[in-house]
Design a protein around this motif. Structure first.
Motif, PDB file in Angstrom:
ATOM      1  N   ILE A 172    -116.324  16.300 -43.061  1.00 52.27           N
ATOM      2  CA  ILE A 172    -116.313  14.910 -42.604  1.00 52.27           C
ATOM      3  C   ILE A 172    -115.157  14.143 -43.230  1.00 52.27           C
ATOM      4  CG2 ILE A 172    -117.591  12.729 -42.755  1.00 52.27           C
ATOM      5  CD1 ILE A 172    -120.148  14.370 -42.290  1.00 52.27           C
ATOM      6  N   CYS A 225    -125.589  13.218 -38.802  1.00 54.65           N
ATOM      7  CA  CYS A 225    -124.248  13.091 -38.230  1.00 54.65           C
ATOM      8  C   CYS A 225    -124.344  12.296 -36.935  1.00 54.65           C
ATOM      9  CB  CYS A 225    -123.641  14.472 -37.966  1.00 54.65           C
ATOM     10  SG  CYS A 225    -121.845  14.437 -37.683  1.00 54.65           S
ATOM     11  N   GLY A 249    -118.799  16.508 -35.152  1.00 52.51           N
ATOM     12  CA  GLY A 249    -117.409  16.210 -35.472  1.00 52.51           C
ATOM     13  C   GLY A 249    -116.645  15.630 -34.297  1.00 52.51           C
ATOM     14  N   VAL A 262    -121.804  19.477 -37.897  1.00 53.79           N
ATOM     15  CA  VAL A 262    -120.476  18.889 -37.729  1.00 53.79           C
ATOM     16  C   VAL A 262    -119.614  19.722 -36.787  1.00 53.79           C
ATOM     17  CG1 VAL A 262    -118.407  18.074 -38.947  1.00 53.79           C
ATOM     18  CG2 VAL A 262    -120.637  17.982 -40.087  1.00 53.79           C
ATOM     19  N   THR A 263    -119.791  21.036 -36.822  1.00 57.25           N
ATOM     20  CA  THR A 263    -118.824  21.926 -36.166  1.00 57.25           C
ATOM     21  C   THR A 263    -119.276  22.541 -34.847  1.00 57.25           C
ATOM     22  OG1 THR A 263    -119.661  23.809 -37.455  1.00 57.25           O
ATOM     23  CG2 THR A 263    -117.822  22.557 -38.395  1.00 57.25           C
ATOM     24  N   SER A 272    -120.269  20.296 -45.629  1.00 58.62           N
ATOM     25  CA  SER A 272    -120.274  19.291 -44.563  1.00 58.62           C
ATOM     26  C   SER A 272    -119.535  18.028 -44.998  1.00 58.62           C
ATOM     27  CB  SER A 272    -121.711  18.946 -44.161  1.00 58.62           C
ATOM     28  OG  SER A 272    -122.436  18.424 -45.256  1.00 58.62           O
TER      29      SER A 272
END
Length: 263
Positions: free
Chosen positions: A237, A143, A204, A188-189, A233
């Motif tokens: 996204i 990411c 993210g 991501v979070t 994930s």
């Protein structure tokens, strides 16, 4: 005892859906939330000769995309020829630029599960390098975070702040991200969710900044779309980038290029 050892959260060659991998020569189940080993990735080859029919067709789509909205340039040979035909009366001839002024920022996921897709990524990278006069590329892993790099051999020492990238290129750049979007959802979070380092901000957050800075963006995923719904994930996204994720197929590339060409 052996079963208990296999399920421990720390170690190698076992299985734990949220474990930390230490001292293992490669990924097996691709479930680790952290990897406490030095990992070495290699750059994608941008001089690779395109070898498959589908990628060659994709190259033609990229060429079509590159010529859309092309500015014109002075055509010396045609001007001389047409002026001679008109008995010396100047007849200026113009032609579309051979290489369009389209500006592309290419972000390439490298290492880990992307090792399965090296060939197709190199073919796409090679095609883009040959077609776009204004192409800048950066690598990331899994990411987007606070740092990216251009050379995988020196990624530990020569990281470029992502914020600098966002401030260096104008909104006229069109962003193409290449990656399988398959990782722990924590990447991501959550802050600290990166598999390799402690990130102060969630991945993210950086993806949202990228979308805000560059409105024209497309994510190319080498995994088939039927697999996307099984990876949380990937779903996260897709939501962040307004579902602008496309498969790395001829049809997917054509759709992505059409999306990028929109004003």
């Amino acid at each position: 005892m052996d079963r208990h050892r296999r399920n421990q959260p720390f170690g190698a060659y076992g299985y734990n859906p949220e474990g930390i991998r230490i001292g293992q020569d490669g990924s097996r189940h691709r479930r680790a939330t952290k990897v406490w080993d030095e990992r070495r990735f290699r750059d994608y080859d941008d001089s690779l000769e395109l070898g498959t029919r589908n990628i060659k067709m994709a190259l033609r789509r990229l060429r079509k995309f590159a010529r859309q909205g092309a500015l014109e340039e002075f055509d010396v040979d045609s001007t001389i020829r047409e002026t001679a035909k008109d008995a010396g009366l100047l007849n200026v001839q113009m032609r579309p630029e051979r290489h369009n002024a389209v500006k592309v920022l290419l972000f390439l996921d490298v290492g880990g599960s992307m090792d399965d897709h090296i060939r197709v990524c190199e073919e796409l990278f090679s095609a883009a390098r040959s077609e776009f006069k204004h192409l800048e590329h950066y690598y990331f892993h899994n990411c987007l975070y606070e740092g990216v790099w251009r050379n995988n051999l020196r990624r530990g020492n020569e990281r470029i702040p992502t914020m600098d990238v966002l401030h260096t290129y104008g909104a006229d750049y069109q962003v193409v991200i290449v990656g399988d979007a398959a990782m722990s959802p924590y990447e991501v979070t959550h802050p600290g969710g990166s598999v390799e380092h402690f990130n102060d901000e969630a991945g993210g957050v950086w993806l949202k900044r990228l979308c805000e800075t560059f409105p024209r963006l497309a994510w190319l995923n080498p995994m088939p779309p039927r697999a996307w719904e099984y990876t949380y994930s990937t779903q996260l996204i897709r939501e962040i980038i307004d579902d602008r994720m496309y498969p790395m197929t001829m049809e997917g590339l054509e759709t992505a290029m059409r999306e990028l060409a929109k004003k």
